[in-house]
Design an enzyme around this catalytic site. Structure first.
Site, PDB file in Angstrom:
ATOM      1  N   GLU A   1       0.858  -1.175   0.000  1.00 39.81           N
ATOM      2  CA  GLU A   1       0.000   0.000   0.000  1.00 39.81           C
ATOM      3  C   GLU A   1       0.900   1.233   0.000  1.00 39.81           C
ATOM      4  O   GLU A   1       1.942   1.245   0.636  1.00 39.81           O
ATOM      5  CB  GLU A   1      -0.856  -0.018   1.269  1.00 39.81           C
ATOM      6  CG  GLU A   1      -1.845   1.120   1.336  1.00 39.81           C
ATOM      7  CD  GLU A   1      -2.874   0.950   2.463  1.00 39.81           C
ATOM      8  OE1 GLU A   1      -2.597   0.228   3.422  1.00 39.81           O
ATOM      9  OE2 GLU A   1      -3.942   1.556   2.343  1.00 39.81           O
TER      10      GLU A   1
ATOM     11  N   LYS B   1     -10.546   1.079  -2.794  1.00 33.83           N
ATOM     12  CA  LYS B   1     -10.780   0.692  -1.403  1.00 33.83           C
ATOM     13  C   LYS B   1     -12.240   0.917  -1.023  1.00 33.83           C
ATOM     14  O   LYS B   1     -12.777   2.004  -1.189  1.00 33.83           O
ATOM     15  CB  LYS B   1      -9.871   1.511  -0.503  1.00 33.83           C
ATOM     16  CG  LYS B   1      -9.872   1.062   0.925  1.00 33.83           C
ATOM     17  CD  LYS B   1      -8.896   1.900   1.701  1.00 33.83           C
ATOM     18  CE  LYS B   1      -8.601   1.277   3.046  1.00 33.83           C
ATOM     19  NZ  LYS B   1      -7.647   2.108   3.762  1.00 33.83           N
TER      20      LYS B   1
ATOM     21  N   CYS C   1      -5.992  -3.119   2.615  1.00 30.95           N
ATOM     22  CA  CYS C   1      -5.796  -2.851   4.042  1.00 30.95           C
ATOM     23  C   CYS C   1      -7.027  -3.116   4.920  1.00 30.95           C
ATOM     24  O   CYS C   1      -7.343  -4.245   5.224  1.00 30.95           O
ATOM     25  CB  CYS C   1      -5.306  -1.419   4.201  1.00 30.95           C
ATOM     26  SG  CYS C   1      -4.563  -1.094   5.807  1.00 30.95           S
TER      27      CYS C   1
HETATM   28  C1  LIG Z   1      -5.099   4.095   1.653  1.00 30.20           C
HETATM   29  O1  LIG Z   1      -5.705   3.906   2.909  1.00 30.20           O
HETATM   30  C2  LIG Z   1      -4.825   3.856   4.018  1.00 30.20           C
HETATM   31  C3  LIG Z   1      -5.549   3.593   5.304  1.00 30.20           C
HETATM   32  O2  LIG Z   1      -6.071   2.317   5.374  1.00 30.20           O
HETATM   33  C4  LIG Z   1      -4.076   5.139   4.059  1.00 30.20           C
HETATM   34  O3  LIG Z   1      -3.342   5.262   5.249  1.00 30.20           O
HETATM   35  C5  LIG Z   1      -3.228   5.133   2.843  1.00 30.20           C
HETATM   36  O4  LIG Z   1      -2.341   6.187   2.870  1.00 30.20           O
HETATM   37  C6  LIG Z   1      -4.083   5.189   1.630  1.00 30.20           C
HETATM   38  N1  LIG Z   1      -3.265   5.043   0.447  1.00 30.20           N
HETATM   39  C7  LIG Z   1      -3.384   5.767  -0.621  1.00 30.20           C
HETATM   40  C8  LIG Z   1      -2.425   5.462  -1.694  1.00 30.20           C
HETATM   41  O5  LIG Z   1      -4.226   6.623  -0.768  1.00 30.20           O
END
Ligand SMILES: *[C@@H]1O[C@H](CO)[C@@H](O)[C@H](O)[C@H]1NC(C)=O
Ligand SMILES: *[C@@H]1O[C@H](CO)[C@@H](O)[C@H](O)[C@H]1NC(C)=O
Length: 300
Positions: A55, A125, A167
């Site tokens: 991620e 997500k 996640c």
């Molecule tokens: C996606 O979600 C997570 C939390 O679960 C966040 O902390 C993360 O930075 C996000 N990633 C992106 C690429 O937006």
């Protein structure tokens, strides 16, 4: 008992790239390239079929940064970059997650590329993480992100189908179950994820093994590396591969690392024959939350 067909048709060799991302996007992408090359040249499981990224591999892990690092899909810098790497090395790339900009909204999005560099799946997500604890921490993804509204299942060439979540999505058993059940019959769930150093030790292995045992499928988690000594988000690390018995077959440490695993295609029918929960559910007793028609599947 008749011989069950495996939803995974042949062994799958994968590498999980556990790396750390900083503020410099070009440097982050360069690190991805170097790690993928290293994975290809040092594989301990033979020629790789799939390379997976964590991620947030192209940006710092911070809510207020999403918009700044976001790009459109297709056409954005990171998309083009991963497409060319997949093609160059002739591997599938499960592209962790990046902030996607679409109609002025930002999504947390994961792309998968085939060995020709084509996008074959796109997951936004689905569950956004919002907490507001009195006298404790406040973290609201929904302030800066929009949620996807589909489960994601896709065909990984002739290996079979896989499901994908990001996640926090792993905490919702339903999302994994829809992909594991007919008509999708996924052999694995892939989750790019970044738990922290509190929720990691408490839940990371437990959730991965639970989703594996609930559905008798492989579960694969790829985390960023810990930013030890840095002032960024402290990810738990411990990228993980769990087999359909719930057994951990590979696990990374906390730092930058490439983790290799070979998924044994004979395990799924063996597990499902030995412990037939897959076939003995009593929906007449407790209902069926999955049901065909309720599930919107991503068409990328
Ligand atoms: C996606 O979600 C997570 C939390 O679960 C966040 O902390 C993360 O930075 C996000 N990633 C992106 C690429 O937006
Ligand atoms: C990790 O996240 C949990 C849940 O949001 C939070 O309660 C905890 O304080 C966080 N831990 C660290 C070390 O940031």
């Amino acid at each position: 008992m008749s011989v069950l067909k495996s939803p995974l048709t042949k062994n799958l060799r994968i590498a999980l790239i556990q790396l750390k991302a900083g503020a410099d996007k070009a440097a982050n992408l360069n690190s991805v390239k170097n790690h993928i090359e290293k994975a290809i040249s040092t594989s301990t499981v033979g020629p790789l079929d799939v390379v997976m990224l964590p991620e947030c591999f192209n940006s710092p892990y911070a809510v207020d940064q999403f918009r700044r690092y976001s790009e459109s899909i297709p056409g954005g810098e990171t998309t083009e970059f991963l497409s060319s790497l997949a093609k160059k090395h002739s591997v599938y790339i499960v592209g962790g997650s990046i902030p996607e900009l679409a109609d002025d909204k930002v999504y947390n999005t994961s792309l998968t590329f085939d060995p020709n560099g084509e996008i074959i799946a796109k997951h936004r997500k689905t569950h956004l993480f919002d907490i507001d604890i009195k006298n404790g921490i406040t973290f609201k993804e929904s302030d800066s992100l929009s949620a996807g509204d589909k489960a994601t299942v896709f065909k990984l060439g002739d290996f079979g189908n896989v499901g994908l979540g990001i996640c926090y999505d792993i905490r919702f058993p339903e999302l994994a179950s829809v992909t594991a059940r007919a008509p999708h019959n996924s052999f694995a769930m892939f989750y790019p994820g970044a738990f922290n150093t509190t929720t990691g030790p408490l839940h990371w292995h437990l959730l991965a093994r639970s989703r594996a045992v609930d559905n008798e499928m492989f579960v694969i988690l790829c985390s960023p590396a810990r930013d030890v000594g840095g002032d960024g988000y402290q990810a738990y690390g411990h990228s993980l591969v769990v087999d359909p018995y719930g057994k951990i077959v590979a696990e990374a440490g906390e730092g930058e690392e490439v983790l290799f695993a070979e998924l044994d295609h004979t395990l799924l029918p063996a597990v499902r024959q030995g412990i037939p929960v897959h076939y003995q559910r009593r929906f007449d007793v407790y209902g069926d939350y999955v049901g065909e028609g309720k599930v919107k599947v991503s068409d990328k």
